[in-house]
Design a protein around this motif. Structure first.
Motif, mmCIF file in Angstrom:
data_model
loop_
_atom_site.group_PDB
_atom_site.id
_atom_site.type_symbol
_atom_site.label_atom_id
_atom_site.label_comp_id
_atom_site.label_asym_id
_atom_site.label_seq_id
_atom_site.Cartn_x
_atom_site.Cartn_y
_atom_site.Cartn_z
ATOM 1 N N ALA A 222 0.828 -1.214 0.000
ATOM 2 C CA ALA A 222 0.000 0.000 0.000
ATOM 3 C C ALA A 222 0.858 1.258 0.000
ATOM 4 C CB ALA A 222 -0.933 -0.004 1.215
ATOM 5 N N ALA A 223 2.027 1.193 0.659
ATOM 6 C CA ALA A 223 2.916 2.360 0.719
ATOM 7 C C ALA A 223 3.473 2.725 -0.653
ATOM 8 C CB ALA A 223 4.067 2.077 1.683
ATOM 9 N N ARG A 224 3.395 1.793 -1.609
ATOM 10 C CA ARG A 224 3.905 2.045 -2.955
ATOM 11 C C ARG A 224 2.828 2.594 -3.892
ATOM 12 N NH1 ARG A 224 6.112 -3.871 -4.164
ATOM 13 N NH2 ARG A 224 6.213 -3.010 -6.296
ATOM 14 N N LEU A 225 1.596 2.679 -3.409
ATOM 15 C CA LEU A 225 0.470 3.049 -4.263
ATOM 16 C C LEU A 225 0.066 4.506 -4.073
ATOM 17 C CD1 LEU A 225 -1.766 -0.123 -3.730
ATOM 18 C CD2 LEU A 225 -0.051 0.281 -5.530
ATOM 19 N N VAL A 226 -0.453 5.088 -5.131
ATOM 20 C CA VAL A 226 -0.938 6.471 -5.105
ATOM 21 C C VAL A 226 -2.461 6.451 -5.030
ATOM 22 C CG1 VAL A 226 -1.041 8.667 -6.335
ATOM 23 C CG2 VAL A 226 1.028 7.237 -6.476
ATOM 24 N N PRO A 227 -3.056 7.029 -3.993
ATOM 25 C CA PRO A 227 -4.523 7.037 -3.877
ATOM 26 C C PRO A 227 -5.144 8.065 -4.819
ATOM 27 C CG PRO A 227 -3.567 8.187 -2.016
ATOM 28 C CD PRO A 227 -2.409 7.631 -2.815
ATOM 29 N N ASN A 228 -5.095 7.761 -6.131
ATOM 30 C CA ASN A 228 -5.486 8.766 -7.117
ATOM 31 C C ASN A 228 -6.992 8.973 -7.241
ATOM 32 O OD1 ASN A 228 -6.085 6.376 -8.460
ATOM 33 N ND2 ASN A 228 -4.359 6.530 -9.878
ATOM 34 N N SER A 229 -7.768 8.225 -6.453
ATOM 35 C CA SER A 229 -9.215 8.467 -6.392
ATOM 36 C C SER A 229 -9.604 9.073 -5.051
ATOM 37 C CB SER A 229 -9.987 7.160 -6.627
ATOM 38 O OG SER A 229 -9.784 6.664 -7.931
ATOM 39 N N ALA A 230 -8.630 9.623 -4.371
ATOM 40 C CA ALA A 230 -8.882 10.163 -3.035
ATOM 41 C C ALA A 230 -9.994 11.206 -3.058
ATOM 42 C CB ALA A 230 -7.609 10.771 -2.458
ATOM 43 N N GLY A 231 -10.859 11.112 -2.075
ATOM 44 C CA GLY A 231 -11.946 12.069 -1.910
ATOM 45 C C GLY A 231 -12.290 12.173 -0.443
ATOM 46 N N TRP A 232 -13.435 12.712 -0.152
ATOM 47 C CA TRP A 232 -13.803 12.938 1.249
ATOM 48 C C TRP A 232 -13.836 11.650 2.055
ATOM 49 C CZ3 TRP A 232 -18.541 11.404 3.611
ATOM 50 C CH2 TRP A 232 -19.443 10.762 2.751
ATOM 51 N N TYR A 233 -14.191 10.525 1.398
ATOM 52 C CA TYR A 233 -14.292 9.271 2.147
ATOM 53 C C TYR A 233 -12.930 8.645 2.431
ATOM 54 C CZ TYR A 233 -17.621 6.017 4.108
ATOM 55 O OH TYR A 233 -18.387 5.296 4.995
ATOM 56 N N SER A 234 -11.891 9.199 1.823
ATOM 57 C CA SER A 234 -10.525 8.722 2.067
ATOM 58 C C SER A 234 -9.881 9.437 3.244
ATOM 59 C CB SER A 234 -9.659 8.947 0.831
ATOM 60 O OG SER A 234 -10.283 8.493 -0.333
ATOM 61 N N GLY A 235 -10.564 10.434 3.769
ATOM 62 C CA GLY A 235 -9.979 11.246 4.825
ATOM 63 C C GLY A 235 -9.854 10.533 6.149
ATOM 64 N N ASP A 236 -8.895 10.964 6.929
ATOM 65 C CA ASP A 236 -8.716 10.407 8.270
ATOM 66 C C ASP A 236 -9.970 10.632 9.102
ATOM 67 O OD1 ASP A 236 -7.023 9.202 10.340
ATOM 68 O OD2 ASP A 236 -7.130 11.183 11.283
ATOM 69 N N ASP A 237 -10.562 11.794 8.980
ATOM 70 C CA ASP A 237 -11.855 12.116 9.570
ATOM 71 C C ASP A 237 -12.811 12.330 8.398
ATOM 72 O OD1 ASP A 237 -14.103 13.098 10.799
ATOM 73 O OD2 ASP A 237 -13.175 14.953 11.506
ATOM 74 N N VAL A 238 -13.631 11.307 8.115
ATOM 75 C CA VAL A 238 -14.466 11.342 6.914
ATOM 76 C C VAL A 238 -15.313 12.606 6.834
ATOM 77 C CG1 VAL A 238 -16.395 10.228 5.735
ATOM 78 C CG2 VAL A 238 -14.494 8.846 6.581
ATOM 79 N N TRP A 239 -16.068 12.866 7.888
ATOM 80 C CA TRP A 239 -16.990 13.993 7.840
ATOM 81 C C TRP A 239 -16.279 15.338 8.016
ATOM 82 C CZ3 TRP A 239 -21.394 13.132 5.627
ATOM 83 C CH2 TRP A 239 -21.904 11.834 5.632
ATOM 84 N N GLY A 240 -14.991 15.284 8.381
ATOM 85 C CA GLY A 240 -14.209 16.509 8.449
ATOM 86 C C GLY A 240 -13.363 16.722 7.208
#
Length: 359
Positions: A222-240
């Motif tokens: 996972a450390a080698r991958l780029v989260p290129n679909s990152a969005g609000w649900y990828s956040g450490d605090d989803v609703w924040g």
């Protein structure tokens, strides 16, 4: 719903009681049938949705229930599981994350979601893709191979990959492994921790609504991958994490989450928890036993898979099965049937009768 995580495994007979499936449904490899609990949950949610005042947070609870259940099914911690909607999204993210010039080994005739994302990158001049038959996969891994992408169970044929051989060869040559378990989890035990990455859609053997997909990732990969679909649900605090540009992604595999299609996860949570509570080995014995019995009647080699396929270039076999009210499918010039928990020996007899095979 009360969590079944700590309960004794459901027996096959007890699991079967949760389904109401008409005789002759032999197409779990194409689309599963939801258990009654999933139907009831979806119906109740639709009624609440129609009244308004729906709390979006309740859908997040369903997502986490499903994530936890899939983790138990796959033998990995929940924080190694990312959620999404389609297998190709995961494959595309992995393909675009590989270093330029990497060689990817894929399987001839494999499901396109495990092939096309890498071919797209090859067409852009970034990757080199090599395609080999399934039975030559392990022997074809070489020092230049960066990634081996394959399905545990082939969609078109039901053939089961020789995982031990593939993993041994991949380890010997330093290649990463990416495995599609969509046609496996639900009818056979799967240990996703053996692979660097897996992807599994749950609308087939796990009998969930379409739109609920799972990815498992080893932390080092996972450390080698780029989260290129990152969005609000990828956040450490989803609703924040609803607004940018400040970005703090989750430290776990959740940073690869794709925003969920809410309603689908209401049904998925019920289905996944049901299968996570069951005896996977008993399910495998049941499904493979029926499939191998049909193979013997057809006079074809036993594949020890829940999926049985045989040549049908002229389409006569699939036509006969359809005429007899049997739900089957046709792929790559072959007719395909699949045995799941709701099937029994009478379904073997139905197929044989429709094909005119003597007892």
């Amino acid at each position: 719903m009360t969590s079944r995580a700590t309960a004794s495994p459901l027996s096959l007979d007890a699991l079967r009681e949760h389904f109401t499936v008409r005789p002759g449904y032999l197409s779990a490899c194409m689309i599963g049938v939801p258990p009654r609990e999933a139907v009831e949950a979806l119906t109740a949610d639709l009624a609440a949705f129609a009244e308004g005042h729906r709390d979006p947070g309740s859908y997040g609870v369903a997502v986490e229930r499903a994530r936890e259940a899939f983790a138990r099914l796959s033998g990995v911690p929940a924080d190694h599981v990312a959620v999404g909607s389609q297998a190709s999204v995961t494959a595309g993210m992995i393909a675009s994350s590989l270093p330029a010039g990497s060689e990817v080994l894929v399987v001839e005739g494999d499901f396109s979601s495990m092939v096309f994302p890498f071919v797209v990158q090859e067409q852009q001049g970034r990757l080199s893709v090599r395609c080999v038959p399934l039975d030559a996969l392990a022997a074809s891994i070489r020092p230049e191979t960066a990634l081996v992408s394959f399905s545990l169970v082939q969609s078109a044929t039901g053939a089961v990959a020789d995982v031990d051989a593939v993993l041994e060869a991949a380890a010997a040559h330093g290649a990463a492994t990416f495995c599609d378990t969509t046609q496996a989890v639900g009818w056979m035990p799967v240990d996703a921790s053996r692979f660097d990455a897996t992807v599994c859609h749950s609308y087939k053997w796990l009998c969930a609504p379409r739109g609920c997909c799972f990815t498992t990732l080893r932390p080092a990969f996972a450390a080698r991958l780029v989260p290129n679909s990152a969005g609000w649900y990828s956040g450490d605090d989803v609703w924040g994490s609803c607004y940018g540009p400040g970005m703090r992604l989750a430290g776990s595999a959740r940073r690869f989450d794709v925003s969920p299609a809410w309603q689908a996860w209401i049904g998925a949570a019920e289905s996944l928890e049901l299968f996570a509570s069951a005896d996977a080995e008993e399910i495998r014995r049941h499904c493979v036993g029926l499939a191998d019995a049909l193979c013997r009647r057809l006079g074809v080699s036993e594949a020890h898979s829940a999926i049985v396929t045989w040549p049908d270039e002229d389409g006569r076999a699939i036509a006969a099965l359809t005429e007899a009210g049997i739900a089957a499918s046709s792929r790559s010039g072959r007719v395909r049937v699949a045995f799941h928990v709701w099937n029994d020996a009478s379904d073997v007899e139905r197929v044989c009768a429709a094909l005119g095979l003597s007892a």
